[in-house]
Design a protein around this motif. Structure first.
Motif, mmCIF file in Angstrom:
data_model
loop_
_atom_site.group_PDB
_atom_site.id
_atom_site.type_symbol
_atom_site.label_atom_id
_atom_site.label_comp_id
_atom_site.label_asym_id
_atom_site.label_seq_id
_atom_site.Cartn_x
_atom_site.Cartn_y
_atom_site.Cartn_z
ATOM 1 N N GLU A 98 0.839 -1.201 0.000
ATOM 2 C CA GLU A 98 0.000 0.000 0.000
ATOM 3 C C GLU A 98 0.871 1.246 0.000
ATOM 4 O OE1 GLU A 98 -3.672 0.183 2.289
ATOM 5 O OE2 GLU A 98 -3.180 -1.787 3.133
ATOM 6 N N SER A 99 0.430 2.240 -0.751
ATOM 7 C CA SER A 99 1.126 3.526 -0.795
ATOM 8 C C SER A 99 0.126 4.595 -1.185
ATOM 9 C CB SER A 99 2.280 3.471 -1.806
ATOM 10 O OG SER A 99 1.758 3.398 -3.124
ATOM 11 N N ASP A 100 0.617 5.805 -1.377
ATOM 12 C CA ASP A 100 -0.274 6.871 -1.816
ATOM 13 C C ASP A 100 -0.824 6.601 -3.208
ATOM 14 O OD1 ASP A 100 0.217 8.149 0.544
ATOM 15 O OD2 ASP A 100 1.761 9.485 -0.269
ATOM 16 N N ILE A 101 -0.122 5.791 -3.971
ATOM 17 C CA ILE A 101 -0.557 5.502 -5.342
ATOM 18 C C ILE A 101 -1.757 4.572 -5.338
ATOM 19 C CG2 ILE A 101 0.152 4.518 -7.560
ATOM 20 C CD1 ILE A 101 3.004 5.269 -6.872
ATOM 21 N N GLY A 102 -1.767 3.623 -4.378
ATOM 22 C CA GLY A 102 -2.860 2.672 -4.333
ATOM 23 C C GLY A 102 -2.513 1.439 -3.524
#
Length: 824
Positions: A435-439
């Motif tokens: 998980e990250s800010d991208i998705g």
């Protein structure tokens, strides 16, 4: 009987093949006895459940709304709203509230599902117009077109997935599958239960129905080790609306969970089912007049039983008519292969003539089942899962699965069959989510090995539906000596095994801006060995090469799906997929000739697009999909369980929990199914019915035997699969009052259909209504269910490609079920 018929015909005449497996028996009877077996949680390791959005979703919606993670479609823990495929779930609360007792009742709950009669036994649904299959916790069971009725009551949830399975689940059929999630030892949040609870129930119904059920779940501690358990048992002793039929069965199921450490969990259990009943071929001597007005052609066959034992042997038949009483086309009188070449002169004065002929009104209770007919099945399903979860979120799961059945099927009109088959599979699934800010990006890798052992025999070359006069019943003129009774003269008798070594990978790329892409691929390598036991066969192939074969073959599967979260809760999606499928018979058998030809594995393609949405705090759900799917190879099919078809259609579904009291659902299905093999060949082998033989003025000339031949398929409309309605509507509603009373109803409307591929007899459209009322006070619940409340007279087509113009199943009239339940 359905299974064998197809195989016989297929193998003998039209290069089709019959299949019907025989369960291998219990490799673990001891475990069953000890643990009362069952199957626990989901095909995937339980993921943390979502927090309930409100009291309505939890209690008012009967768990019918798609707000929980479902791992049975792609393998990822996503809700059905988020999953880019057409699918539905039926919860245990829906099963109980609506009085769902067999797979035919599921039609009211989900679009895309409708099932022709498979000789009256509810084994697997037809999904998107072609036989589907059954999964257990995400693992594929042995084929069950009608070997035994698939148990419903032992389920915590039933997922119905339309279209072929995800690559992670292995080779699968074109139409779709049901995934049964058994009652679990864990509660909604994935934790073990902290106290015992359960219930006992008794159901009494029309035609001497008697069902006893009991279940209990709770915690268990052995030393310092804590376990969760869930046990279920059912005993059934029923009469039947139809004469010469009854059911006796018991089901034992158990699931067990324990945490070995903070990182390791094991889940194990299974299910054992012992079923004794009969198949039901329905009415013979089928005509449009019989369907419309109940007018039946009477008359007795000529005597053949020369040794006086009360049964007709194959040898006695061949003395009277060498090669049997099935007459191919008009060859007996110099004609061709089609029904139009058959005239009165073909049979006049011959052994197929009836005597003492006339007409009579036929009761729907009088069907082809004989007093000594039997369908006995012992089935065992076991599983053992080990799940390791690291602090990083990496998960490694090993799933071990076993399924078997031992089946005996005998029908006095001339069909018998047995299977003794089993399968064991071990699958490893390694998964990790980032998980990250991208998705959020999830990945799975899964090697697996699956081994199937089969032993199968059938007897269908001397199958004569019409010899028995249903107003009289079986006697020495019509009761055939079966191969399973003499252990001789089988049409097929084959043993063998096949293994599937596979590797699959899946990726789910859920981007923060709303796009979700799911990709998957799989490679299967099959090794197959099959041997005909020629000493048991009536007419084995004289070439030894065709009786013993081994071979290997590989196949790729892949899928690509995407959806996008639009404003206002709308989620459009699309899927393109290619899925491999193993072409085996009703008992999981593969024949040596198919091994030699390499035709034991094929593939299907799917194109699907749709729109889903969830609104009003997840209390309103709607979905619509359009699709086209087809088998890529029309040169091979098992007409009973895995047909080469193309299907086009539309499915729409709505579920709305209006408030905590009222739940409404609705569904619409539009389906067109085409048999590609028949379309390519230009003909389809079939048993000819009375209304097929328009140039025969007196059908009593041949009802002592069976005219057979080829149905011309000259256009796409001719190849359309009979018995499957083009349009079907369904709706359900239930209202629960605060003082314990709940009222429910469902309605299903089905278009008129042709009973057989020749389109000679049309079955009328119908609308059925089921009603139920329940009252709960303290630990007690009382329920009354009325099936077919309007007493609709309707029919279900039976094995339409082969027998659709010769037999049809008249469905049951209004019936009642009353249940008393004690909860603790």
């Amino acid at each position: 009987m359905t299974n064998m018929h197809s195989s016989a015909v297929e193998q003998n005449i039209a290069s089709q093949k019959s299949a019907r497996g025989a369960p291998y028996h219990l490799i673990a009877a001891g475990l069953l006895a000890c643990t009362a077996l069952t199957a626990p949680a989901l095909a995937q390791s339980p993921a943390p459940a979502e927090e309930p959005t409100d009291d309505i979703v939890v209690t008012g919606a009967l768990d019918a709304l798609p707000v929980k993670n479902v791992g049975s479609i792609f393998g990822f823990d996503k809700t059905i709203v988020e999953t880019p495929r057409s699918a539905s779930t039926i919860s245990k609360e829906q099963i109980e509230r609506f009085g769902i007792t067999d797979i035919y009742d599921l039609v009211a709950q989900a679009p895309g599902t409708f099932t022709n009669s498979f000789f009256g036994v509810g084994g697997a649904l037809d999904i998107r117009g072609t036989p589907g299959e059954v999964y257990f916790r995400g693992m594929r069971r042995l084929d069950n077109p009608g070997n035994y009725p698939t148990p419903i009551a032992a389920s915590d949830r039933i997922d119905i997935v339309r279209g072929p399975a995800s690559p992670i689940y292995g080779p699968s059929k074109t139409g779709g599958y049901m995934n049964f999630v058994p009652k679990s030892a864990r509660v909604a949040d994935g934790k073990l239960r902290d106290k015992a609870s359960g219930e006992l129930s008794y159901t009494r119904g029309s035609w001497d129905m008697n069902i006893f059920k009991g279940e209990v779940s709770g915690p268990l501690k052995i030393g310092e080790q804590e376990f969760g358990y869930s046990l279920f048992g059912q005993y059934e002793d029923d009469g039947s609306y139809y004469r010469n039929m009854d059911t006796k069965q018991y089901i034992l199921q158990g699931s067990f969970d324990t945490d070995l450490s903070d990182h390791v969990r094991i889940e194990w259990g299974g299910q054992y089912q012992n079923y004794k009943g009969q198949q039901n071929g329905g009415w013979n001597r089928l005509t449009q007049e019989l369907v419309d007005n109940g007018t039946y052609i009477t008359g007795q066959a000529q005597p053949i039983d020369t040794d006086g034992d009360g049964q007709i042997s194959q040898q006695e038949i061949n003395v009277v008519s060498p090669g049997g009483l099935s007459i191919f086309g008009g060859f007996a009188c110099g004609g061709g292969v089609f029904a139009s070449s058959i005239t009165d002169a073909c049979y006049a004065g011959g052994p197929l003539n009836l005597v003492n002929t006339g007409t009579s009104k036929l009761s729907r209770r009088d069907t082809l089942t004989g007093k000594d007919d039997k369908l006995n099945n012992k089935g065992t399903t076991l599983y053992f899962d080990t799940i390791y979860t690291a602090d990083s979120g990496f998960e490694l799961k090993n799933q071990w699965f076993y399924d078997s059945y031992k089946n005996l099927n005998e029908n006095a009109y001339g069909f018998s069959q047995f299977h003794d088959s089993w399968v064991v599979e071990d699958k490893i699934v390694a998964s990790k989510t980032f998980e990250s800010d991208i998705g959020k990006f999830a990945f799975q890798l899964s090697p697996s090995i699956r081994y199937t052992s089969f032993k199968h025999g059938d007897d269908f070359n001397y199958e004569y539906f019409h010899r028995v006069d249903l107003t009289v019943g079986y006697d020495a003129l019509s009761d055939r000596l079966l191969s399973t009774e003499c252990d001789c003269d089988f049409t097929n008798y084959v043993v063998g095994h096949y293994s599937d070594l596979a590797f699959a990978g899946l990726a789910d790329l859920d981007f923060a801006f709303g796009l979700d892409v799911t990709l998957g691929a799989r490679y299967d390598h099959l090794d197959v060995k099959a041997t005909n036991i020629t000493s048991k066969m009536e007419a084995p192939d004289p070439d030894p090469v065709n009786n013993n074969a081994s071979g290997s073959k590989g196949a790729w599967s892949w899928s690509a799906s995407a959806n996008y979260k639009l404003p206002f809760g709308l989620i459009p999606y699309g899927t393109v997929a290619r899925q491999s499928t193993v072409i085996a018979g009703q008992g999981a058998e593969i024949y040596p000739t198919d091994v030699l030809a390499g035709t034991y594995i094929s593939a299907s393609k799917l194109y699907e697009a749709g729109m889903k949405g969830s609104w009003l705090d997840n209390t309103l759900y709607a979905a619509v999909s359009v699709y086209k799917q087809k088998r890529t190879d029309y040169n091979v099919q098992s007409i009973t369980v895995n047909q080469s078809v193309e299907t086009k259609g539309l499915e729409a579904e709505l579920r709305w929990s209006v408030d905590k009291h009222l739940l409404i659902t609705g569904a619409y299905t539009h389906t067109n199914v085409y048999n590609l093999t028949a379309l390519h060949d230009g003909t389809l082998f079939s048993f000819f019915g009375i209304d097929d033989l328009v140039n025969v003025t007196d059908p009593t000339l041949y009802l002592g035997g069976q005219p057979i031949g080829l149905v011309p398929i000259t256009s796409r409309s001719d190849s359309k699969r009979a018995g499957i309605p083009e349009n079907m509507f369904s709706a359900t509603a239930t209202y629960a009052f605060d003082f314990g009373l709940a009222l429910s109803g469902s309605v299903v409307h089905v278009d008129s259909v042709y009973s057989g591929q020749s389109q000679a007899v049309k079955l009328p459209a119908y609308t059925t209504v089921d009603l139920s009322a329940s009252y709960e006070t303290g630990p007690f619940l009382f329920r009354l269910v009325v099936k077919n409340a309007t007493n609709e007279k309707y029919f279900r087509a039976n094995f339409t490609e082969l027998f659709g113009s010769t037999i049809v199943l008249p469905e049951r009239p209004r019936s009642f079920q009353a249940s008393a339940v004690y909860k603790f």
